[in-house]
Design an enzyme around this catalytic site. Sequence first.
Site, PDB file in Angstrom:
ATOM      1  N   ALA A  37       0.836  -1.201   0.000  1.00  0.00           N
ATOM      2  CA  ALA A  37       0.000   0.000   0.000  1.00  0.00           C
ATOM      3  C   ALA A  37       0.874   1.256   0.000  1.00  0.00           C
ATOM      4  CB  ALA A  37      -0.903  -0.001   1.221  1.00  0.00           C
ATOM      5  N   TYR A  39       3.905   1.430  -1.090  1.00  0.00           N
ATOM      6  CA  TYR A  39       4.547   1.518  -2.397  1.00  0.00           C
ATOM      7  C   TYR A  39       3.594   2.180  -3.402  1.00  0.00           C
ATOM      8  CZ  TYR A  39       6.949   0.205  -6.708  1.00  0.00           C
ATOM      9  OH  TYR A  39       7.585   0.256  -7.923  1.00  0.00           O
ATOM     10  N   ASP A  40       2.356   1.715  -3.373  1.00  0.00           N
ATOM     11  CA  ASP A  40       1.363   2.256  -4.299  1.00  0.00           C
ATOM     12  C   ASP A  40       1.165   3.750  -4.090  1.00  0.00           C
ATOM     13  OD1 ASP A  40       1.037  -0.159  -5.463  1.00  0.00           O
ATOM     14  OD2 ASP A  40      -0.806  -0.686  -4.398  1.00  0.00           O
ATOM     15  N   LEU A  86       4.452 -37.500 -26.653  1.00  0.00           N
ATOM     16  CA  LEU A  86       4.370 -38.923 -26.988  1.00  0.00           C
ATOM     17  C   LEU A  86       3.088 -39.234 -27.738  1.00  0.00           C
ATOM     18  CD1 LEU A  86       5.388 -40.453 -23.531  1.00  0.00           C
ATOM     19  CD2 LEU A  86       6.753 -40.497 -25.614  1.00  0.00           C
ATOM     20  N   GLU A 116       8.015 -47.784 -18.181  1.00  0.00           N
ATOM     21  CA  GLU A 116       8.112 -46.869 -17.031  1.00  0.00           C
ATOM     22  C   GLU A 116       6.734 -46.334 -16.690  1.00  0.00           C
ATOM     23  OE1 GLU A 116      10.743 -43.716 -18.203  1.00  0.00           O
ATOM     24  OE2 GLU A 116      12.334 -45.099 -18.795  1.00  0.00           O
ATOM     25  N   LYS A 118       4.032 -43.614 -16.151  1.00  0.00           N
ATOM     26  CA  LYS A 118       3.866 -42.276 -16.711  1.00  0.00           C
ATOM     27  C   LYS A 118       3.359 -41.381 -15.580  1.00  0.00           C
ATOM     28  CE  LYS A 118       1.926 -39.931 -20.716  1.00  0.00           C
ATOM     29  NZ  LYS A 118       1.391 -38.799 -20.004  1.00  0.00           N
ATOM     30  N   ASP A 120       2.020 -38.356 -13.583  1.00  0.00           N
ATOM     31  CA  ASP A 120       1.132 -37.264 -13.978  1.00  0.00           C
ATOM     32  C   ASP A 120       1.555 -35.967 -13.300  1.00  0.00           C
ATOM     33  OD1 ASP A 120      -0.878 -36.058 -15.297  1.00  0.00           O
ATOM     34  OD2 ASP A 120      -2.498 -36.873 -14.075  1.00  0.00           O
ATOM     35  N   ARG A 139       8.659 -27.269 -19.618  1.00  0.00           N
ATOM     36  CA  ARG A 139       8.619 -27.679 -21.016  1.00  0.00           C
ATOM     37  C   ARG A 139       8.096 -26.566 -21.924  1.00  0.00           C
ATOM     38  NH1 ARG A 139       4.762 -30.159 -24.543  1.00  0.00           N
ATOM     39  NH2 ARG A 139       5.859 -31.228 -26.204  1.00  0.00           N
ATOM     40  N   GLU A 175      10.019 -35.425 -14.523  1.00  0.00           N
ATOM     41  CA  GLU A 175       8.670 -35.006 -14.214  1.00  0.00           C
ATOM     42  C   GLU A 175       8.623 -34.541 -12.767  1.00  0.00           C
ATOM     43  OE1 GLU A 175       6.984 -35.420 -16.882  1.00  0.00           O
ATOM     44  OE2 GLU A 175       4.872 -35.298 -16.328  1.00  0.00           O
ATOM     45  N   TYR A 227      13.956 -39.346 -16.125  1.00  0.00           N
ATOM     46  CA  TYR A 227      13.883 -40.550 -16.960  1.00  0.00           C
ATOM     47  C   TYR A 227      14.580 -40.439 -18.308  1.00  0.00           C
ATOM     48  CZ  TYR A 227       9.943 -37.655 -18.418  1.00  0.00           C
ATOM     49  OH  TYR A 227       9.181 -36.597 -18.812  1.00  0.00           O
ATOM     50  N   LYS A 294       9.451 -47.624 -24.024  1.00  0.00           N
ATOM     51  CA  LYS A 294      10.557 -47.048 -24.787  1.00  0.00           C
ATOM     52  C   LYS A 294      11.418 -48.153 -25.378  1.00  0.00           C
ATOM     53  CE  LYS A 294      10.621 -43.206 -21.558  1.00  0.00           C
ATOM     54  NZ  LYS A 294      11.336 -42.394 -20.570  1.00  0.00           N
ATOM     55  N   LYS A 318      -2.184 -45.480 -22.416  1.00  0.00           N
ATOM     56  CA  LYS A 318      -3.085 -44.766 -21.516  1.00  0.00           C
ATOM     57  C   LYS A 318      -4.031 -45.762 -20.873  1.00  0.00           C
ATOM     58  CE  LYS A 318      -1.875 -40.469 -22.102  1.00  0.00           C
ATOM     59  NZ  LYS A 318      -2.759 -39.362 -22.184  1.00  0.00           N
ATOM     60  N   CYS A 412     -28.560 -15.909 -30.859  1.00  0.00           N
ATOM     61  CA  CYS A 412     -27.347 -15.966 -30.044  1.00  0.00           C
ATOM     62  C   CYS A 412     -27.664 -15.439 -28.644  1.00  0.00           C
ATOM     63  CB  CYS A 412     -26.245 -15.134 -30.684  1.00  0.00           C
ATOM     64  SG  CYS A 412     -24.817 -14.928 -29.610  1.00  0.00           S
ATOM     65  N   CYS A 415     -25.508 -11.921 -28.237  1.00  0.00           N
ATOM     66  CA  CYS A 415     -25.737 -10.658 -28.948  1.00  0.00           C
ATOM     67  C   CYS A 415     -27.122 -10.592 -29.573  1.00  0.00           C
ATOM     68  CB  CYS A 415     -24.669 -10.437 -30.013  1.00  0.00           C
ATOM     69  SG  CYS A 415     -24.822 -11.538 -31.418  1.00  0.00           S
ATOM     70  N   CYS A 430     -23.227 -18.210 -34.643  1.00  0.00           N
ATOM     71  CA  CYS A 430     -23.838 -16.901 -34.466  1.00  0.00           C
ATOM     72  C   CYS A 430     -23.414 -16.038 -35.641  1.00  0.00           C
ATOM     73  CB  CYS A 430     -23.343 -16.289 -33.154  1.00  0.00           C
ATOM     74  SG  CYS A 430     -23.566 -14.512 -33.095  1.00  0.00           S
ATOM     75  N   CYS A 435     -20.292  -9.895 -32.561  1.00  0.00           N
ATOM     76  CA  CYS A 435     -20.786 -10.544 -31.343  1.00  0.00           C
ATOM     77  C   CYS A 435     -19.724 -10.485 -30.245  1.00  0.00           C
ATOM     78  CB  CYS A 435     -21.147 -11.992 -31.638  1.00  0.00           C
ATOM     79  SG  CYS A 435     -21.584 -12.926 -30.159  1.00  0.00           S
TER      80      CYS A 435
HETATM   81  S1  IVH Z   1       9.344 -39.974 -21.983  1.00  0.00           S
HETATM   82  C1  IVH Z   1       9.600 -37.581 -26.172  1.00  0.00           C
HETATM   83  N1  IVH Z   1       8.842 -41.042 -19.661  1.00  0.00           N
HETATM   84  O1  IVH Z   1       4.355 -37.786 -20.386  1.00  0.00           O
HETATM   85  C2  IVH Z   1       8.826 -37.682 -24.939  1.00  0.00           C
HETATM   86  N2  IVH Z   1       7.525 -39.183 -20.330  1.00  0.00           N
HETATM   87  O2  IVH Z   1       2.467 -37.561 -22.702  1.00  0.00           O
HETATM   88  C3  IVH Z   1       9.646 -38.307 -23.887  1.00  0.00           C
HETATM   89  N3  IVH Z   1       5.897 -38.442 -18.692  1.00  0.00           N
HETATM   90  O3  IVH Z   1       5.573 -34.848 -21.816  1.00  0.00           O
HETATM   91  C4  IVH Z   1       8.862 -38.472 -22.681  1.00  0.00           C
HETATM   92  N4  IVH Z   1       6.405 -39.934 -17.157  1.00  0.00           N
HETATM   93  O4  IVH Z   1       5.812 -35.134 -19.317  1.00  0.00           O
HETATM   94  C5  IVH Z   1       8.501 -40.084 -20.542  1.00  0.00           C
HETATM   95  N5  IVH Z   1       8.559 -42.060 -17.616  1.00  0.00           N
HETATM   96  C6  IVH Z   1       8.213 -41.107 -18.473  1.00  0.00           C
HETATM   97  C7  IVH Z   1       7.204 -40.163 -18.216  1.00  0.00           C
HETATM   98  C8  IVH Z   1       6.879 -39.213 -19.183  1.00  0.00           C
HETATM   99  C9  IVH Z   1       5.631 -38.905 -17.463  1.00  0.00           C
HETATM  100  C10 IVH Z   1       5.186 -37.326 -19.351  1.00  0.00           C
HETATM  101  C11 IVH Z   1       6.074 -36.317 -19.983  1.00  0.00           C
HETATM  102  C12 IVH Z   1       5.596 -36.163 -21.398  1.00  0.00           C
HETATM  103  C13 IVH Z   1       4.242 -36.756 -21.319  1.00  0.00           C
HETATM  104  C14 IVH Z   1       3.818 -37.280 -22.678  1.00  0.00           C
END
Ligand code: IVH
Length: 679
Positions: A37, A39-40, A86, A116, A118, A120, A139, A175, A227, A294, A318, A412, A415, A430, A435
């Site tokens: 405050a 500062y402002d 991927l 491996e 994946k 999240d 990234r 990750e 990884y 991989k 997946k 719409c 608009c 629309c 719009c």
């Molecule tokens: S290899 C060329 N290994 O999944 C891509 N990715 O859907 C090389 N991720 O952007 C990625 N665990 O953020 C790799 N063991 C794992 C991973 C992994 C999570 C993520 C990564 C990537 C995304 C692709």
Amino acid sequence: MKVSKTEANKAIAALREELNRHNYLYYVLDQPEITDAKYDQLYGKLVALEEQYPELVTADSPTQRVGGAAGAGFQTVRHRIPLLSLNNAFSEQELGEFDQRIKRLTGEENPAYVAELKIDGLTVTLTYQDGVLTQGATRGDGVTGEEVTANLKTVRTIPLRLRGTPPGLVIVRGEVYMNKSDFETLNRTREDSGETLFANPRNAAAGSLRQLDPKITAARRLDGFFYDLLWWEQAEDTGPATQEEALMQLKEWGLKVNPTSTLCASIEEVITFCRRWQGERLTLPYEIDGIVVKLNSLQAQAEIGTTAKAPRSKIAFKFPAQEVETQVREIIVNVGRTGAVTPLALLTPVQIGGSVVSRATLHNDDFIREKEIQIGDTVILRKAGDVIPEIVRVVKEKRTGEEREFQFPTACPVCGSSVYRESGEAVTRCLGATCPAQLKEFIIHFASRGAMNIEGLGPSIISMLLTREMIKDPADLYALTFDQLLTLERFGEKSARNLLTAIERSKATPFDRVLFALGIRHVGAEMARRLATSFWSIDQLLSATKEEFLAVPDIGEAIAESVIHYAGEEQNRRLIHKLKQAGLQMALAPELQEAALPLTGKTFVLTGSLAVLNRSAAEEAIRRLGGKPGSSVSRHTDYVVAGKDPGSKYQKAQELGVKILDEDEFQNMLQQAAARQGR
Ligand code: IVH
């Protein structure tokens, strides 16, 4: 109070010095001595004096601090190696197909894989120079990311110095994530203090990593798994030969590697691994959304290469979709950037796949009819991985008779213009040329991260600016003033200043992202880059002919027509003019123009005799334009140029589906490329 010019001059100098010192204390030392405050208040005084004597405003006044305010945002960094994503496999069958593809591409009968988890979370890269962590980055879009070194250093499991004797330069990919229990604790505290909750651990991790104050990141208890060895400098050829060895190397250097990573001798073993973790995923302390498979040999990985988006040697399996039941409470419609009127179901909030879902798109009228969805219905909602949740069907047995049919609006909702559905099209649009909903979506896109990246300019502020008629198009953002912003709800001097800084800073956004920000139909981020490197400036792009477009590799009819159509609209040309005047980057940076030869990255193989150019002249022309003449045809060949009496290369090209050009087409491509380069 009117002060004399001499007095004002003195006061201005003193205020500037004081403000600069507080900026430094706040942003650089992170040791503020005064409240925001206060500062402002100082800032306000300076603004008032400068308004009285505009001639005393200098470019280095804190009121003119535009762009580059230290610590106000993150630096962008260009990744040394683009971070690809991927391709996905959604079933065991698709994993089998991946295996077949790998066998065909590598000629290997029994390729080995590493499977491996994946994780999240969000991708980061760490750069170690002489063993010391010098840079950590997100990234971003894969080409450029944000420098978040200070924040990553707060992750206790990330080593600040590698163990052993690492080579001079090491870059790794991994990750960063938040444990499920830490996520829940964080959300509970946020709930108690009335803050908005994070939807899932991944969002919480992302939000935590993007904190301007590393102390906050530190308190969030992030963790990371690594990884991928993206780059390492070595004296001899002594690096790892396989993914398995790469993981061991990372571990020896002290980086945390996921302990479940497993070498599999066949795709069947990979499938066993996938099944096991699909069943046991909930026992893990962190969230996973699949398995990454991989190819083990790094040499084979390099040989079979990548597509534009993803390596051919890796795939993400997946986990199958989750399904839950919920109710459709209401159906509303949304008007998008292109005028598309999209129905949206408001649902009783349910937890699915790690996040709470309270709305789902219904796409269009046909979708609602096909699925026979009514307001009040109980429905099955499905979410597959990070795919947006979707209604799969109505549970008709649960109907009570209270349900209501949804009537698609004829006007719409924003608009009031009429809406129109072209025959053969599923989308209703629309027709209002001005719009506000379309405009709003356009400006949201314009300001978004992948486009102009104007931090702090979210949908609610955009709405306010539009309703108050402070802006009528995105170019007007650049004319907004401090005083105007102060009149907005919830806007203090600090937030006004931050927003102006962010807007100003966006002027430095590179041309390709500006092009993406324009929201031309079919021009996504990737295509915008392609167009920017091929046409170099907005003027060249908007005056290009269809032939010129089609002569550029990867550009087809739809893009050509869309850009030409865009260029033909008077309204668009006016907008471009205004944006230019505002100072946006409307051409590729000169150093990039040098690098962006028209045929860069394209390989050509010549076969048969050419009538006009002899072989070496043709090869020379290809090289001059950045292309690569090759001698044998493979999957990696982009074009085979067939002259008279072409040989076996022609056949091979046909077999492999490589694009074949006759001499005229080839000449045309060279001419167009040379013309583009000549500009
Ligand atoms: S290899 C060329 N290994 O999944 C891509 N990715 O859907 C090389 N991720 O952007 C990625 N665990 O953020 C790799 N063991 C794992 C991973 C992994 C999570 C993520 C990564 C990537 C995304 C692709």
